[in-house]
Design a protein around this motif. Structure first.
Motif, PDB file in Angstrom:
ATOM      1  N   ALA A  13       0.860  -1.175   0.000  1.00 32.36           N
ATOM      2  CA  ALA A  13       0.000   0.000   0.000  1.00 32.36           C
ATOM      3  C   ALA A  13       0.906   1.237   0.000  1.00 32.36           C
ATOM      4  N   TYR A  14       0.321   2.395  -0.250  1.00 31.36           N
ATOM      5  CA  TYR A  14       1.079   3.638  -0.314  1.00 31.36           C
ATOM      6  C   TYR A  14       1.955   3.823   0.927  1.00 31.36           C
ATOM      7  N   GLU A  15       1.394   3.586   2.098  1.00 32.11           N
ATOM      8  CA  GLU A  15       2.135   3.824   3.351  1.00 32.11           C
ATOM      9  C   GLU A  15       3.341   2.903   3.522  1.00 32.11           C
ATOM     10  N   ASP A  16       3.372   1.786   2.819  1.00 32.94           N
ATOM     11  CA  ASP A  16       4.486   0.837   2.916  1.00 32.94           C
ATOM     12  C   ASP A  16       5.720   1.310   2.152  1.00 32.94           C
ATOM     13  N   LEU A  17       5.554   2.294   1.284  1.00 34.15           N
ATOM     14  CA  LEU A  17       6.606   2.651   0.330  1.00 34.15           C
ATOM     15  C   LEU A  17       7.141   4.053   0.590  1.00 34.15           C
ATOM     16  N   LYS A  18       8.289   4.137   1.206  1.00 35.61           N
ATOM     17  CA  LYS A  18       8.966   5.402   1.478  1.00 35.61           C
ATOM     18  C   LYS A  18      10.108   5.578   0.484  1.00 35.61           C
ATOM     19  N   VAL A  19      10.463   6.820   0.191  1.00 35.66           N
ATOM     20  CA  VAL A  19      11.585   7.088  -0.710  1.00 35.66           C
ATOM     21  C   VAL A  19      12.827   6.377  -0.179  1.00 35.66           C
ATOM     22  N   GLY A  20      13.489   5.652  -1.062  1.00 40.71           N
ATOM     23  CA  GLY A  20      14.680   4.889  -0.701  1.00 40.71           C
ATOM     24  C   GLY A  20      14.412   3.417  -0.426  1.00 40.71           C
ATOM     25  N   PHE A  21      13.126   3.033  -0.243  1.00 43.43           N
ATOM     26  CA  PHE A  21      12.778   1.628  -0.020  1.00 43.43           C
ATOM     27  C   PHE A  21      13.127   0.830  -1.258  1.00 43.43           C
ATOM     28  N   ARG A  22      13.783  -0.315  -1.063  1.00 47.12           N
ATOM     29  CA  ARG A  22      14.215  -1.144  -2.190  1.00 47.12           C
ATOM     30  C   ARG A  22      13.760  -2.587  -1.998  1.00 47.12           C
ATOM     31  N   PHE A  23      13.493  -3.250  -3.128  1.00 49.40           N
ATOM     32  CA  PHE A  23      13.149  -4.670  -3.108  1.00 49.40           C
ATOM     33  C   PHE A  23      13.484  -5.264  -4.466  1.00 49.40           C
ATOM     34  N   ARG A  24      13.450  -6.579  -4.555  1.00 48.37           N
ATOM     35  CA  ARG A  24      13.696  -7.263  -5.830  1.00 48.37           C
ATOM     36  C   ARG A  24      12.637  -8.340  -6.025  1.00 48.37           C
ATOM     37  N   THR A  25      12.473  -8.735  -7.273  1.00 51.24           N
ATOM     38  CA  THR A  25      11.491  -9.764  -7.613  1.00 51.24           C
ATOM     39  C   THR A  25      12.154 -11.139  -7.635  1.00 51.24           C
ATOM     40  N   HIS A  26      11.336 -12.144  -7.859  1.00 50.92           N
ATOM     41  CA  HIS A  26      11.845 -13.471  -8.183  1.00 50.92           C
ATOM     42  C   HIS A  26      12.422 -13.418  -9.591  1.00 50.92           C
ATOM     43  N   ARG A  27      12.985 -14.531 -10.059  1.00 52.30           N
ATOM     44  CA  ARG A  27      13.623 -14.593 -11.369  1.00 52.30           C
ATOM     45  C   ARG A  27      12.747 -15.327 -12.377  1.00 52.30           C
ATOM     46  N   ARG A  28      13.066 -15.122 -13.655  1.00 50.38           N
ATOM     47  CA  ARG A  28      12.326 -15.776 -14.740  1.00 50.38           C
ATOM     48  C   ARG A  28      13.289 -15.982 -15.903  1.00 50.38           C
ATOM     49  N   THR A  29      13.413 -17.220 -16.373  1.00 44.27           N
ATOM     50  CA  THR A  29      14.233 -17.513 -17.544  1.00 44.27           C
ATOM     51  C   THR A  29      13.368 -17.380 -18.791  1.00 44.27           C
ATOM     52  N   ILE A  30      13.901 -16.696 -19.798  1.00 39.26           N
ATOM     53  CA  ILE A  30      13.161 -16.467 -21.034  1.00 39.26           C
ATOM     54  C   ILE A  30      13.453 -17.614 -21.998  1.00 39.26           C
ATOM     55  N   ALA A  31      12.402 -18.291 -22.423  1.00 42.48           N
ATOM     56  CA  ALA A  31      12.519 -19.464 -23.295  1.00 42.48           C
ATOM     57  C   ALA A  31      12.245 -19.093 -24.751  1.00 42.48           C
ATOM     58  N   GLY A 123      -2.214   7.265  -3.082  1.00 42.26           N
ATOM     59  CA  GLY A 123      -0.884   7.835  -3.236  1.00 42.26           C
ATOM     60  C   GLY A 123      -0.297   7.590  -4.610  1.00 42.26           C
ATOM     61  N   LEU A 124       0.642   8.441  -4.983  1.00 42.17           N
ATOM     62  CA  LEU A 124       1.397   8.295  -6.218  1.00 42.17           C
ATOM     63  C   LEU A 124       2.823   7.913  -5.847  1.00 42.17           C
ATOM     64  N   VAL A 125       3.305   6.850  -6.450  1.00 45.18           N
ATOM     65  CA  VAL A 125       4.652   6.356  -6.139  1.00 45.18           C
ATOM     66  C   VAL A 125       5.391   6.129  -7.447  1.00 45.18           C
ATOM     67  N   ARG A 126       6.609   6.699  -7.521  1.00 43.37           N
ATOM     68  CA  ARG A 126       7.467   6.466  -8.680  1.00 43.37           C
ATOM     69  C   ARG A 126       8.617   5.563  -8.246  1.00 43.37           C
TER      70      ARG A 126
END
Length: 151
Positions: A13-31, A123-126
């Motif tokens: 949600a908007y409140e979870d995301l502060k400037v500088g917060f970082r995360f990564r996704t899982h991976r996906r191999t392209i076939a 909220g607007l988050v970039r």
């Protein structure tokens, strides 16, 4: 069941995301089948994507359209906005390097802007999103502005 039970898989949600917060996704191999399906679906029939012979090309291996890499990145990010994303507003996309069949990608994200809408009910988050391959090379960057629910 109680209405206060939080569903598994709900995005930020908007409140979870502060400037500088970082995360990564899982991976996906392209076939190969991913490229063939994408080319057929979108009609991106440029020979670079539709012909396997790479003997005269600077890119060795079966090239993957940047649009497919971007689309997969958005799919990998879906869990981060499941049930909380309201709108994708804009982005610039910059292809940084080639992606070929067999590459495994993931997305690293950093919040660069967060503000409430004029009504204050959402909220607007970039984000600055970097798509990296299995060698840690950035192959695509984009900066989506999203509208998200508040808690």
């Amino acid at each position: 069941m109680s209405q206060n039970v939080h569903p598994i898989g709900r995005g930020f949600a908007y409140e979870d995301l502060k400037v500088g917060f970082r995360f990564r996704t899982h991976r996906r191999t392209i076939a190969e089948s991913d490229v063939a399906s994408f080319v057929n679906l979108t009609w991106l029939t440029e020979e670079l994507f539709a012909v396997a012979d790479d003997s005269s090309r600077a890119i060795k291996g079966r090239a993957v359209p940047g649009a497919l890499v971007y689309s997969f990145a958005e799919g990998l990010l879906l869990p981060s906005m499941q049930d909380t994303g309201l709108a994708f507003l804009n982005a610039t996309v910059d292809v940084k390097g080639p992606t070929v069949v067999g590459d495994t990608i993931h997305v690293q994200c950093e919040v660069t802007e967060a503000r409430l809408t004029s009504k204050g009910d959402r909220g607007l988050v970039r984000f600055n999103n970097k798509v990296l391959n299995q060698r840690g090379e950035t192959v695509l960057e984009y900066n989506p502005l999203r509208m998200l629910k508040r808690k």
